[in-house]
Design a protein around this motif. Structure first.
Motif, PDB file in Angstrom:
ATOM      1  N   THR A  42       0.836  -1.198   0.000  1.00 13.83           N
ATOM      2  CA  THR A  42       0.000   0.000   0.000  1.00 13.83           C
ATOM      3  C   THR A  42       0.876   1.256   0.000  1.00 13.83           C
ATOM      4  N   PHE A  43       1.935   1.248   0.814  1.00 11.23           N
ATOM      5  CA  PHE A  43       2.852   2.387   0.861  1.00 11.23           C
ATOM      6  C   PHE A  43       3.495   2.633  -0.501  1.00 11.23           C
ATOM      7  N   GLU A  44       3.938   1.556  -1.175  1.00 17.87           N
ATOM      8  CA  GLU A  44       4.600   1.710  -2.473  1.00 17.87           C
ATOM      9  C   GLU A  44       3.661   2.368  -3.480  1.00 17.87           C
ATOM     10  N   ILE A  45       2.396   1.958  -3.478  1.00 21.83           N
ATOM     11  CA  ILE A  45       1.431   2.528  -4.431  1.00 21.83           C
ATOM     12  C   ILE A  45       1.132   3.977  -4.080  1.00 21.83           C
ATOM     13  N   SER A  93      -5.190   5.196   4.315  1.00 20.93           N
ATOM     14  CA  SER A  93      -4.637   6.014   5.400  1.00 20.93           C
ATOM     15  C   SER A  93      -4.419   5.182   6.663  1.00 20.93           C
ATOM     16  N   HIS A  94      -5.366   4.299   6.964  1.00 26.69           N
ATOM     17  CA  HIS A  94      -5.261   3.444   8.148  1.00 26.69           C
ATOM     18  C   HIS A  94      -4.050   2.520   8.057  1.00 26.69           C
ATOM     19  N   ARG A  95      -3.844   1.923   6.878  1.00 32.32           N
ATOM     20  CA  ARG A  95      -2.695   1.038   6.700  1.00 32.32           C
ATOM     21  C   ARG A  95      -1.376   1.801   6.850  1.00 32.32           C
ATOM     22  N   ILE A  96      -1.310   2.999   6.282  1.00 30.25           N
ATOM     23  CA  ILE A  96      -0.090   3.794   6.368  1.00 30.25           C
ATOM     24  C   ILE A  96       0.186   4.200   7.821  1.00 30.25           C
ATOM     25  N   ASN A  97      -0.879   4.601   8.528  1.00 31.99           N
ATOM     26  CA  ASN A  97      -0.716   4.978   9.936  1.00 31.99           C
ATOM     27  C   ASN A  97      -0.168   3.813  10.759  1.00 31.99           C
ATOM     28  N   ASN A  98      -0.725   2.635  10.526  1.00 35.86           N
ATOM     29  CA  ASN A  98      -0.263   1.446  11.248  1.00 35.86           C
ATOM     30  C   ASN A  98       1.186   1.111  10.910  1.00 35.86           C
ATOM     31  N   LEU A  99       1.530   1.249   9.623  1.00 37.83           N
ATOM     32  CA  LEU A  99       2.902   0.961   9.211  1.00 37.83           C
ATOM     33  C   LEU A  99       3.875   1.943   9.864  1.00 37.83           C
ATOM     34  N   GLU A 100       3.509   3.214   9.879  1.00 40.36           N
ATOM     35  CA  GLU A 100       4.356   4.223  10.519  1.00 40.36           C
ATOM     36  C   GLU A 100       4.540   3.920  12.005  1.00 40.36           C
ATOM     37  N   ALA A 101       3.456   3.475  12.660  1.00 36.12           N
ATOM     38  CA  ALA A 101       3.539   3.151  14.089  1.00 36.12           C
ATOM     39  C   ALA A 101       4.490   1.972  14.314  1.00 36.12           C
ATOM     40  N   GLU A 102       4.422   0.959  13.432  1.00 33.02           N
ATOM     41  CA  GLU A 102       5.298  -0.201  13.571  1.00 33.02           C
ATOM     42  C   GLU A 102       6.752   0.148  13.283  1.00 33.02           C
ATOM     43  N   LEU A 103       6.971   1.018  12.286  1.00 35.32           N
ATOM     44  CA  LEU A 103       8.338   1.380  11.916  1.00 35.32           C
ATOM     45  C   LEU A 103       8.955   2.375  12.893  1.00 35.32           C
ATOM     46  N   GLY A 104       8.123   3.186  13.485  1.00 31.82           N
ATOM     47  CA  GLY A 104       8.632   4.172  14.438  1.00 31.82           C
ATOM     48  C   GLY A 104       9.071   5.473  13.809  1.00 31.82           C
ATOM     49  N   PHE A 105       8.661   5.717  12.536  1.00 32.11           N
ATOM     50  CA  PHE A 105       8.952   7.018  11.908  1.00 32.11           C
ATOM     51  C   PHE A 105       7.882   7.316  10.858  1.00 32.11           C
ATOM     52  N   LYS A 106       7.765   8.617  10.522  1.00 35.12           N
ATOM     53  CA  LYS A 106       6.758   9.061   9.568  1.00 35.12           C
ATOM     54  C   LYS A 106       7.228   8.804   8.139  1.00 35.12           C
ATOM     55  N   LEU A 107       6.299   8.375   7.308  1.00 34.27           N
ATOM     56  CA  LEU A 107       6.579   8.140   5.898  1.00 34.27           C
ATOM     57  C   LEU A 107       6.116   9.290   5.012  1.00 34.27           C
ATOM     58  N   LEU A 161      -5.724   8.143  -5.154  1.00 30.67           N
ATOM     59  CA  LEU A 161      -5.349   7.357  -6.342  1.00 30.67           C
ATOM     60  C   LEU A 161      -4.873   5.961  -5.946  1.00 30.67           C
ATOM     61  N   ALA A 162      -4.186   5.870  -4.803  1.00 34.84           N
ATOM     62  CA  ALA A 162      -3.777   4.548  -4.310  1.00 34.84           C
ATOM     63  C   ALA A 162      -4.997   3.700  -3.996  1.00 34.84           C
ATOM     64  N   ALA A 163      -6.017   4.322  -3.419  1.00 33.57           N
ATOM     65  CA  ALA A 163      -7.257   3.603  -3.093  1.00 33.57           C
ATOM     66  C   ALA A 163      -7.923   3.074  -4.358  1.00 33.57           C
ATOM     67  N   GLU A 164      -7.918   3.886  -5.423  1.00 31.98           N
ATOM     68  CA  GLU A 164      -8.510   3.449  -6.695  1.00 31.98           C
ATOM     69  C   GLU A 164      -7.756   2.249  -7.254  1.00 31.98           C
ATOM     70  N   GLU A 165      -6.425   2.277  -7.186  1.00 28.08           N
ATOM     71  CA  GLU A 165      -5.630   1.166  -7.715  1.00 28.08           C
ATOM     72  C   GLU A 165      -5.831  -0.102  -6.905  1.00 28.08           C
ATOM     73  N   LEU A 166      -5.992   0.061  -5.595  1.00 28.81           N
ATOM     74  CA  LEU A 166      -6.155  -1.098  -4.708  1.00 28.81           C
ATOM     75  C   LEU A 166      -7.605  -1.537  -4.554  1.00 28.81           C
ATOM     76  N   ALA A 167      -8.533  -0.725  -5.076  1.00 32.78           N
ATOM     77  CA  ALA A 167      -9.974  -1.010  -4.953  1.00 32.78           C
ATOM     78  C   ALA A 167     -10.415  -1.052  -3.492  1.00 32.78           C
ATOM     79  N   ILE A 168      -9.886  -0.123  -2.702  1.00 34.65           N
ATOM     80  CA  ILE A 168     -10.327   0.053  -1.316  1.00 34.65           C
ATOM     81  C   ILE A 168     -10.614   1.534  -1.110  1.00 34.65           C
ATOM     82  N   THR A 169     -11.022   1.915   0.097  1.00 36.96           N
ATOM     83  CA  THR A 169     -11.342   3.317   0.362  1.00 36.96           C
ATOM     84  C   THR A 169     -10.079   4.095   0.716  1.00 36.96           C
ATOM     85  N   PRO A 170     -10.072   5.419   0.494  1.00 37.45           N
ATOM     86  CA  PRO A 170      -8.932   6.233   0.917  1.00 37.45           C
ATOM     87  C   PRO A 170      -8.672   6.137   2.418  1.00 37.45           C
TER      88      PRO A 170
END
Length: 315
Positions: free
Chosen positions: A26-29, A51-65, A38-47
């Protein structure tokens, strides 16, 4: 830690790794598109899901993307680094998959051809290829333009011209010659056999896109000049965008067509057409050739090329 705990931890790690891979995808797209929408359109999910996936990834990584603004996002320096590594890794992975698939004599092979040679020469012979390579599925496309291989997903193209495109590997397939052809009835009506001067009374049928979008009556003019003939002023004519359509019109007594010998040979053998001027066949400057991408020397492509050349030798 007990055996149960170890198994439970391994299962949990597999689950987390799989979940993190989804979030990295999701981050790469999102980074490539520069937009959660536009990422949501490509993945066929909601914006919001993006955003939720990116927030979770940032929390796991420990830095903002990303830096979030009102109507746009921008990668942070850390996000830029991760995106570059992820993009390179995915490119390498895709290349490896492509190379693995290319080693097989199976899968789909997409062929692009000029319409006339596809209908009159290629398609009638495909049963032989299918018998020899049943694991290769062919997809045949036709058109008069020089196609973009990457954009159209083309593996191999068959063209008819006196020049070859740049940045492609091109191999000679077969030469061609042209000869006027018509139905026996039309030849009798206009007393054509052995009398090329009577062409002045006929309707000339021709492929207006024989080798380019504006070749017009070029085949007839080239042939007439070779045999020192002239057409009548205001000579009747009928143009098509395919050589085989001009030939079909000739078979139905519409006029006399400039036939390509390789494409009309069966019609001549079956007496559906005749060549009314014996000895007045002319070798073309144009030829049939095969084009491929230089980096696509795959076994299944090479197998099709070798089969094409064998069919051309038989012709």
């Amino acid at each position: 830690m007990t055996v149960y705990d170890e198994k439970h931890q391994l299962a949990r790690n597999r689950h987390l790794n799989g979940y993190q891979l989804a979030k990295l995808h999701t981050f790469e797209i999102a980074a490539r598109q520069g937009s959660f929408v536009l990422a949501a359109e490509e993945l066929a999910i909601t914006p919001s899901a993006v955003s939720h996936r990116i927030n979770n990834l940032e929390a796991e990584l420990g830095f903002k993307l990303f830096q979030r603004f009102h109507r746009r996002i921008e990668l942070t320096p850390e996000g830029e680094r991760l995106f570059w590594v992820l993009k390179s890794s995915l490119s390498y992975l895709n290349q490896e998959i492509l190379e693995i698939k290319s080693q097989e004599l199976s899968g789909t092979l997409t062929i692009y051809s000029r319409p006339s040679i596809a209908q009159c020469w290629l398609v009638p012979k495909l049963a032989d290829f299918d018998r020899q390579y049943p694991a290769i599925s062919l997809n045949i496309l036709t058109g008069n333009e020089m196609v973009n291989f990457h954009g159209a997903g083309i593996d191999l193209a068959i063209y008819f011209d006196d020049k070859t495109p740049e940045k492609l590997d091109c191999q000679h397939l077969m030469d061609e010659s042209i000869v006027p052809v018509c139905s026996p009835e039309y030849a009798e009506r206009y007393e054509l056999v052995g009398n090329p001067a009577n062409l002045r009374r006929c309707t000339l049928l021709h492929d207006r896109q024989a080798w380019s979008y504006d070749s017009d009556i070029g085949e007839w003019n080239t042939w007439a000049k070779h045999f020192d003939l002239e057409f009548a002023e205001g000579q009747r004519g009928m143009g098509f965008d395919r050589s085989d359509l001009a030939v079909i019109a000739a078979m139905n007594h519409v006029g006399i067509a400039m036939g390509r010998k390789k494409l009309v040979s069966k019609r001549l053998e079956n007496n559906e057409l005749i060549a009314p001027f014996p000895g007045m066949e002319m070798q073309c400057a144009q030829r049939y050739y095969i084009s491929t991408l230089s980096d696509r020397q795959w076994p299944k492509i090479n197998a099709f090329i070798q089969w094409l050349k064998a069919m051309a030798d038989e012709s």
